[in-house]
Design a protein around this motif. Structure first.
Motif, PDB file in Angstrom:
ATOM      1  N   ARG A 326       0.860  -1.174   0.000  1.00 54.73           N
ATOM      2  CA  ARG A 326       0.000   0.000   0.000  1.00 54.73           C
ATOM      3  C   ARG A 326       0.906   1.237   0.000  1.00 54.73           C
ATOM      4  NH1 ARG A 326      -4.595   0.540   4.551  1.00 54.73           N
ATOM      5  NH2 ARG A 326      -4.941  -1.602   3.806  1.00 54.73           N
ATOM      6  N   VAL A 327       1.277   1.664  -1.192  1.00 53.68           N
ATOM      7  CA  VAL A 327       2.323   2.670  -1.362  1.00 53.68           C
ATOM      8  C   VAL A 327       2.020   3.955  -0.605  1.00 53.68           C
ATOM      9  CG1 VAL A 327       3.561   4.086  -3.048  1.00 53.68           C
ATOM     10  CG2 VAL A 327       3.005   1.704  -3.588  1.00 53.68           C
ATOM     11  N   GLU A 328       0.781   4.412  -0.640  1.00 53.08           N
ATOM     12  CA  GLU A 328       0.430   5.687  -0.006  1.00 53.08           C
ATOM     13  C   GLU A 328       0.557   5.636   1.509  1.00 53.08           C
ATOM     14  OE1 GLU A 328      -3.409   3.309  -0.416  1.00 53.08           O
ATOM     15  OE2 GLU A 328      -1.565   3.654  -1.575  1.00 53.08           O
ATOM     16  N   SER A 329       0.653   4.438   2.096  1.00 53.80           N
ATOM     17  CA  SER A 329       0.744   4.306   3.554  1.00 53.80           C
ATOM     18  C   SER A 329       2.087   3.766   4.014  1.00 53.80           C
ATOM     19  CB  SER A 329      -0.379   3.394   4.063  1.00 53.80           C
ATOM     20  OG  SER A 329      -1.653   3.917   3.738  1.00 53.80           O
ATOM     21  N   ILE A 330       3.048   3.673   3.099  1.00 57.96           N
ATOM     22  CA  ILE A 330       4.414   3.266   3.450  1.00 57.96           C
ATOM     23  C   ILE A 330       5.225   4.513   3.749  1.00 57.96           C
ATOM     24  CG2 ILE A 330       6.574   2.400   2.495  1.00 57.96           C
ATOM     25  CD1 ILE A 330       5.089   0.051   3.036  1.00 57.96           C
ATOM     26  N   ASN A 331       5.833   4.550   4.922  1.00 58.67           N
ATOM     27  CA  ASN A 331       6.741   5.635   5.292  1.00 58.67           C
ATOM     28  C   ASN A 331       8.127   5.038   5.473  1.00 58.67           C
ATOM     29  OD1 ASN A 331       4.601   7.663   5.564  1.00 58.67           O
ATOM     30  ND2 ASN A 331       3.988   6.476   7.365  1.00 58.67           N
ATOM     31  N   TYR A 332       9.058   5.397   4.599  1.00 59.38           N
ATOM     32  CA  TYR A 332      10.393   4.811   4.654  1.00 59.38           C
ATOM     33  C   TYR A 332      11.436   5.909   4.557  1.00 59.38           C
ATOM     34  CZ  TYR A 332      10.380   5.461  -0.437  1.00 59.38           C
ATOM     35  OH  TYR A 332      10.324   6.003  -1.694  1.00 59.38           O
ATOM     36  N   GLY A 333      12.667   5.538   4.846  1.00 62.81           N
ATOM     37  CA  GLY A 333      13.777   6.484   4.891  1.00 62.81           C
ATOM     38  C   GLY A 333      14.500   6.359   6.214  1.00 62.81           C
ATOM     39  N   TYR A 334      15.624   7.066   6.350  1.00 60.34           N
ATOM     40  CA  TYR A 334      16.425   6.990   7.568  1.00 60.34           C
ATOM     41  C   TYR A 334      16.865   5.545   7.824  1.00 60.34           C
ATOM     42  CZ  TYR A 334      14.589  11.680   8.507  1.00 60.34           C
ATOM     43  OH  TYR A 334      14.248  13.005   8.424  1.00 60.34           O
ATOM     44  N   ASN A 335      17.299   4.863   6.772  1.00 64.04           N
ATOM     45  CA  ASN A 335      17.864   3.530   6.903  1.00 64.04           C
ATOM     46  C   ASN A 335      19.320   3.553   6.435  1.00 64.04           C
ATOM     47  OD1 ASN A 335      15.495   1.930   7.804  1.00 64.04           O
ATOM     48  ND2 ASN A 335      14.635   2.625   5.858  1.00 64.04           N
ATOM     49  N   TRP A 336      20.163   2.751   7.055  1.00 67.67           N
ATOM     50  CA  TRP A 336      21.612   2.740   6.800  1.00 67.67           C
ATOM     51  C   TRP A 336      21.966   1.493   6.006  1.00 67.67           C
ATOM     52  CZ3 TRP A 336      25.175   6.228   9.383  1.00 67.67           C
ATOM     53  CH2 TRP A 336      26.524   5.980   9.101  1.00 67.67           C
ATOM     54  N   ASN A 337      22.614   1.704   4.856  1.00 69.51           N
ATOM     55  CA  ASN A 337      23.003   0.606   3.979  1.00 69.51           C
ATOM     56  C   ASN A 337      24.523   0.515   3.890  1.00 69.51           C
ATOM     57  OD1 ASN A 337      20.270  -0.151   2.455  1.00 69.51           O
ATOM     58  ND2 ASN A 337      20.358   2.073   2.634  1.00 69.51           N
ATOM     59  N   TYR A 338      25.034  -0.705   3.999  1.00 69.57           N
ATOM     60  CA  TYR A 338      26.467  -0.942   3.820  1.00 69.57           C
ATOM     61  C   TYR A 338      26.650  -2.173   2.946  1.00 69.57           C
ATOM     62  CZ  TYR A 338      31.305  -2.262   4.634  1.00 69.57           C
ATOM     63  OH  TYR A 338      32.624  -2.594   4.450  1.00 69.57           O
ATOM     64  N   GLY A 339      27.571  -2.059   1.990  1.00 64.94           N
ATOM     65  CA  GLY A 339      27.920  -3.200   1.147  1.00 64.94           C
ATOM     66  C   GLY A 339      29.411  -3.239   0.890  1.00 64.94           C
TER      67      GLY A 339
END
Length: 466
Positions: A326-339
Motif C-alpha cells: 500500500r504505497v500511499e501508507s508506506i513511510n520509509y527512509g532513515y535507513n543505513w546501507n552498507y555493502g
C-alpha cells in the motif's frame, strides 16, 4: 520430576504388587520406576513445570483449548526423537506463556543425541515447533532460546489440520516453522503474540509465520534461519504490530516480510520495522531476484526506519507490479546501507539490473530517500565493536545459486559484538517522531502488559555499549 502420567503409572505398579505369577508367588517390584517413567508428553496442564528443571519430551505436547499453561524461568525442554523418527510439537489451543528471565532463560531444543547425529545438517528439523492454532489465546515467549526446530509435520499434527488455516498450513512430511500463530478471518481475533529477548536459530524454513494477530517482537536474535528459502519472520494478512531492535544474521531470505495474503483478515497488515540490524542475508534463496533484508508487498504497509542493513543481497524492497504494498501508507527512509562489494551496493534499492525490481527509485511515487545512508563499496562502515563487514565477498546476483554463499550456514562468530563503537557515524541521525502501531499489548487476563520500545536515533538494534 513427576507428571500426572507418571503418577498414574506408579499407581498401576503399586497395584501390580498384589498380583501373582503362575506359581502363586508375588511378582518382584521395580525398585527404580523413574527410569521407565522418564519423559513428558500430552496435556501440559497435567505437568508441574518447576523452575530450573530439565524435561525430556517424548511425544507431542498440547495446551488444551480454553486453558493456559506457564513454563517458568530456567526450564529446558529436550525434544527426543520418536521411535519412528517423529519430530514432537507443542500444539497450542489455549494460551501459552513461556516466561524466561534474564539470567534464567528457557530453552527449547533437540536432544543431545539428535544434535550430534547425522540428521543435524545445521538448519534444524530435529523437533517440531510451537504451533498456535485459530482457537489459541495468547502466545507470549520471553527470554527463550528456540533451537533446531522445524521438523516434519505429521497427519495428526495441527499444522496439517484446518485449525491452522484452510486445509492446514502444511502437508504431512513438510518441514515446519519454529513458531506459528494464526488469527483466521471470521474466527477469534483477540489475544496477543509477543516474542521478546529471545533467540531462534537453525531451522529449515520460516523461523516464524504469522497469519494474523496483534504482534510485538523486540530485542530478539534470529540466526541461520531457512535452508534454501524461508524468512526469519513471514508476516501475513491480519497481522498488525511493532518489530524493533532485533538482530538477524545469515538468513536464507528476508529478515522481516509483510504481505496482506493468507487466511487472515484483509486490509489490516500494518507493521512497523525499526531499529533492526540485518547482516549477510538473502543468499540461500535459490530463486533469482529474491532475498531482501526488509520486504513489504501485497497491500502491506507501515513505518520502516533506522534499520542497519549490512551486506544483504538486496536492501529495502517495496515489491513492484501486482503484488506491490500500500504505497500511499508506506513511510520509509532513515535507513543505513552498507555493502562490501559493488553487486551489493547496486542493489540497496533493487533495480532493473536483476529480476528483483522494487519500487524505490523506479517509480515516481517512491523516490530514493535523501535521509538514507547509501554509498560505494566499503563506504559508511557502521563501526561495530567487534565485527568487520569489509571482508564479505559475493560473486554477484546473477549466479547466486552457485556462489559459495548459497551454502553458507555459519552461525554468529563467538566474539562478535554488534554494538556501535564510540565515534560511529551510525550513532545519530535516526528518525524518532513516529508512533507505534499499538501503544500496548495486554494479555487476555490482563496480567501481562507490554509497551513497544520507542525508536532510537541510532541505526540498528544496538547503540553504543555502556
Amino acid at each position: 520430576m513427576r507428571t500426572i502420567k507418571s503418577l498414574l503409572l506408579l499407581a498401576l505398579l503399586s497395584m501390580a504388587i498384589m498380583s501373582c505369577d503362575d506359581n502363586g508367588e508375588i511378582d518382584p517390584i521395580d525398585e527404580n520406576p523413574e527410569e521407565v517413567l522418564e519423559g513428558i508428553s500430552g496435556n501440559m496442564n497435567e505437568i508441574e513445570f518447576e523452575r530450573g528443571e530439565t524435561y525430556k519430551v517424548v511425544g507431542d505436547l498440547t495446551v488444551p483449548a480454553n486453558q493456559s499453561v506457564t513454563i517458568p524461568a530456567g526450564v529446558t525442554l529436550e525434544f527426543q526423537e520418536g521411535t519412528n523418527g517423529e519430530a514432537w510439537f507443542i500444539e497450542v489451543l489455549g494460551s501459552l506463556y513461556i516466561q524466561g528471565e534474564e539470567g534464567a532463560r528457557v530453552t527449547l531444543t533437540a536432544s543431545e543425541a539428535l544434535i550430534n547425529s547425522p540428521k543435524n545438517n545445521g538448519t534444524g528439523q530435529l523437533w517440531g515447533g510451537v504451533i498456535g492454532t485459530n482457537v489459541a489465546g495468547d502466545l507470549v515467549i520471553l527470554y527463550t532460546d528456540i533451537l533446531h526446530a522445524g521438523g516434519a509435520a505429521r497427519e495428526e499434527n495441527v499444522m496439517t489440520q484446518p485449525s491452522t488455516g484452510g486445509g492446514g498450513e502444511l502437508s504431512a512430511g513438510d518441514a515446519s516453522y519454529a513458531i506459528y500463530y494464526i488469527r483466521q478471518n471470521e474466527m477469534r481475533q483477540d489475544g496477543i503474540f509477543v516474542l521478546n529477548n529471545s533467540r531462534i536459530a537453525f531451522c529449515p524454513d520460516d523461523a516464524i509465520r504469522i497469519n494474523g494477530g496483534k504482534t510485538l517482537m523486540t530485542y530478539n536474535t534470529f540466526e541461520v534461519t531457512g535452508g534454501t528459502g524461508g524468512d526469519a519472520v513471514n508476516i501475513k494478512a491480519g497481522t498488525s504490530g511493532d518489530f524493533g531492535f532485533n538482530l538477524f544474521y545469515n538468513l536464507a531470505t528476508n529478515g522481516l516480510k509483510s504481505a496482506d495474503t493468507g487466511p487472515g483478515e484483509r486490509g489490516k497488515c500494518h507493521t512497523n520495522f525499526y531499529n533492526n540490524t540485518i547482516l549477510n542475508s538473502g543468499y540461500r534463496r535459490s530463486e533469482p531476484g529474491r532475498g531482501a533484508g526488509l520486504n513489504y508487498e501485497s497491500d502491506a504497509y507501515g513505518d520502516v526506519h533506522n534499520n542497519l542493513l549490512v551486506n544483504n543481497r538486496f536492501g529495502l524492497r517495496l515489491v513492484s507490479g501486482e503484488s506491490q504494498p500500500r504505497v500511499e501508507s508506506i513511510n520509509y527512509g532513515y535507513n543505513w546501507n552498507y555493502g562490501a562489494v559493488q553487486t551489493i551496493t547496486d542493489e540497496f534499492y533493487p533495480t532493473s539490473a536483476t529480476t528483483s525490481v522494487g519500487l524505490i527509485g523506479n517509480d515516481p511515487r517512491t523516490p530514493v530517500p535523501t535521509t538514507d545512508i547509501a554509498g560505494a563499496p566499503k563506504e559508511n562502515d557502521p563501526m561495530f565493536e567487534n565485527y568487520d563487514p569489509s571482508s564479505f565477498t559475493f560473486g554477484g546476483n546473477s549466479n547466486v545459486s552457485t556462489d559459495p554463499l548459497a551454502r553458507n550456514i555459519d552461525p554468529i562468530p563467538a566474539n562478535a559484538d554488534f554494538h556501535l563503537k564510540a565515534g560511529s557515524p551510525a550513532l545519530t541521525g535516526g528518525k524518532t517522531d513516529f508512533e507505534p502501531v499499538h501503544a500496548a499489548y495486554t494479555s487476555l487476563d490482563g496480567a501481562l502488559n507490554f509497551a513497544p520500545p520507542a525508536p532510537k536515533a541510532h541505526f540498528g538494534a544496538f547503540g553504543a555499549r555502556n
